[in-house]
Design a protein around this motif. Structure first.
Motif, short mmCIF file in Angstrom:
data_model
loop_
_atom_site.label_atom_id
_atom_site.label_comp_id
_atom_site.label_asym_id
_atom_site.label_seq_id
_atom_site.Cartn_x
_atom_site.Cartn_y
_atom_site.Cartn_z
N GLU A 171 0.83 -1.20 0.00
CA GLU A 171 0.00 0.00 0.00
C GLU A 171 0.87 1.25 0.00
O GLU A 171 0.54 2.25 -0.66
CB GLU A 171 -0.93 0.00 1.21
CG GLU A 171 -1.84 1.21 1.28
CD GLU A 171 -2.85 1.14 2.41
OE1 GLU A 171 -3.42 2.21 2.73
OE2 GLU A 171 -3.08 0.05 2.97
N GLN A 172 1.99 1.21 0.72
CA GLN A 172 2.89 2.36 0.74
C GLN A 172 3.40 2.69 -0.65
O GLN A 172 3.51 3.87 -1.03
CB GLN A 172 4.09 2.07 1.66
CG GLN A 172 3.71 1.86 3.13
CD GLN A 172 3.55 0.38 3.45
OE1 GLN A 172 2.93 -0.36 2.70
NE2 GLN A 172 4.10 -0.03 4.58
N ALA A 173 3.74 1.66 -1.44
CA ALA A 173 4.24 1.90 -2.80
C ALA A 173 3.18 2.58 -3.65
O ALA A 173 3.47 3.51 -4.41
CB ALA A 173 4.67 0.58 -3.43
N VAL A 174 1.93 2.12 -3.54
CA VAL A 174 0.85 2.67 -4.35
C VAL A 174 0.54 4.11 -3.94
O VAL A 174 0.32 4.98 -4.79
CB VAL A 174 -0.42 1.80 -4.24
CG1 VAL A 174 -1.57 2.44 -5.00
CG2 VAL A 174 -0.15 0.39 -4.76
N ARG A 175 0.52 4.38 -2.65
CA ARG A 175 -0.01 5.65 -2.17
C ARG A 175 1.07 6.68 -1.82
O ARG A 175 0.73 7.80 -1.41
CB ARG A 175 -0.89 5.39 -0.94
CG ARG A 175 -2.02 4.42 -1.22
CD ARG A 175 -2.94 4.24 -0.03
NE ARG A 175 -3.72 5.45 0.22
CZ ARG A 175 -4.61 5.55 1.22
NH1 ARG A 175 -4.81 4.54 2.05
NH2 ARG A 175 -5.28 6.68 1.39
#
Length: 277
Positions: A171-175
């Motif tokens: 999720e960190q990579a996406v957001r």
């Protein structure tokens, strides 16, 4: 035996010379070592002449065949690991031009058929919008128009039905707010659209997932022959089968945790809406 990172990948000839020297010192012919090592004489010859980069298993078999002393086994094994590992430091890559790295990656993509990407902190260029790509290079001085163009050109490989891709993003990579919220929403929408490609699986690991072990690096595995690991100061290229297998096993753990298909699209849509406020 200690090596500086810059020596990685430059030890192949040194390893070949050492193995040839030890074999001659043992008094055994190449044919005899080949029989004891359960490999062909031609392979032993190519290893000793630096024409083939031996794996750690190959080296261990040869060392056992010639009854090498324990201290030399440790030294040569360390040298073999260095020979199977390349270090590409970020400063050198920038001096050569970032577009040169894109040509190298395109070559790897051309000769591979099964790709696994674990993306810990940001979205890789193959999945990125032009704005996201430009932002990812924004902290590096210079004109990167060629690198941006090559990154976008490389995206065509995703539509080659003879190749299989699995991307796992945290999720960190996406957001991660590398671009403004509206641009990030467009980027997330692109991820969603790519989930419909028949040869591509894209999974996301939500922040609330329990992850053991905790991931430390972004990495890519090409087939079962090469793993690349990205750190802030450069890229490690690992060719030893045991190193590659270790990353495949780690990838399988994250694959079990990831949401794919409709579940991934629902989560991506939620994150996109949040970006748009």
């Amino acid at each position: 035996m200690t090596f500086e990172p810059e020596r990685m990948g430059y030890s192949s000839q040194e390893l070949a010379d050492k193995l040839r020297e030890l074999r001659k010192r043992s008094g055994l012919s190449g044919a005899r070592v080949a029989a004891r090592s359960n490999m062909s004489q031609s392979k032993v010859s190519r290893i000793e002449n630096g024409k083939v980069r031996p794996s750690l298993v190959d080296v261990e078999q040869i060392l056992r065949a010639i009854d090498a002393p324990a201290d030399l086994v440790a030294e040569i094994s360390a040298l073999a690991r260095m020979a199977n590992t390349d270090w590409q430091d970020a400063r050198s890559l920038r001096r050569k031009g970032l577009d040169k790295k894109q040509f190298e990656l395109a070559g790897l993509e051309k000769t591979s058929s099964d790709f696994r990407y674990f993306l810990l902190s940001m979205i890789t260029g193959l999945l990125s919008t032009p704005e996201y790509i430009r932002a990812s290079l924004g902290h590096i001085p210079g004109n990167h128009s060629k690198a941006v163009a090559k990154k976008l050109e490389r995206q065509g490989v995703l539509y080659d039905r003879s190749k299989r891709f699995t991307f796992i993003l945290t999720e960190q990579a996406v957001r991660w707010p590398l671009v403004p919220p509206d641009a990030l929403a467009v980027q997330i929408d692109r991820l969603t659209s790519l989930t419909h490609l028949p040869n591509l699986r894209l999974g996301v690991i939500p922040i609330e997932s329990t992850t053991t072990p905790a991931p430390l690096n972004t990495f890519t595995v090409y087939d079962d022959r090469i793993a690349t690991v990205e750190v802030s100061t450069g890229i490690l290229v690992l060719r030893d089968p045991r190193d590659v297998r270790s990353h495949l096993q780690e990838f399988a753990v994250y694959e079990e945790l990831a949401l794919f298909g409709e579940a991934a699209r629902e989560r991506l849509a939620e994150w996109s809406v949040n970006c748009r406020g």
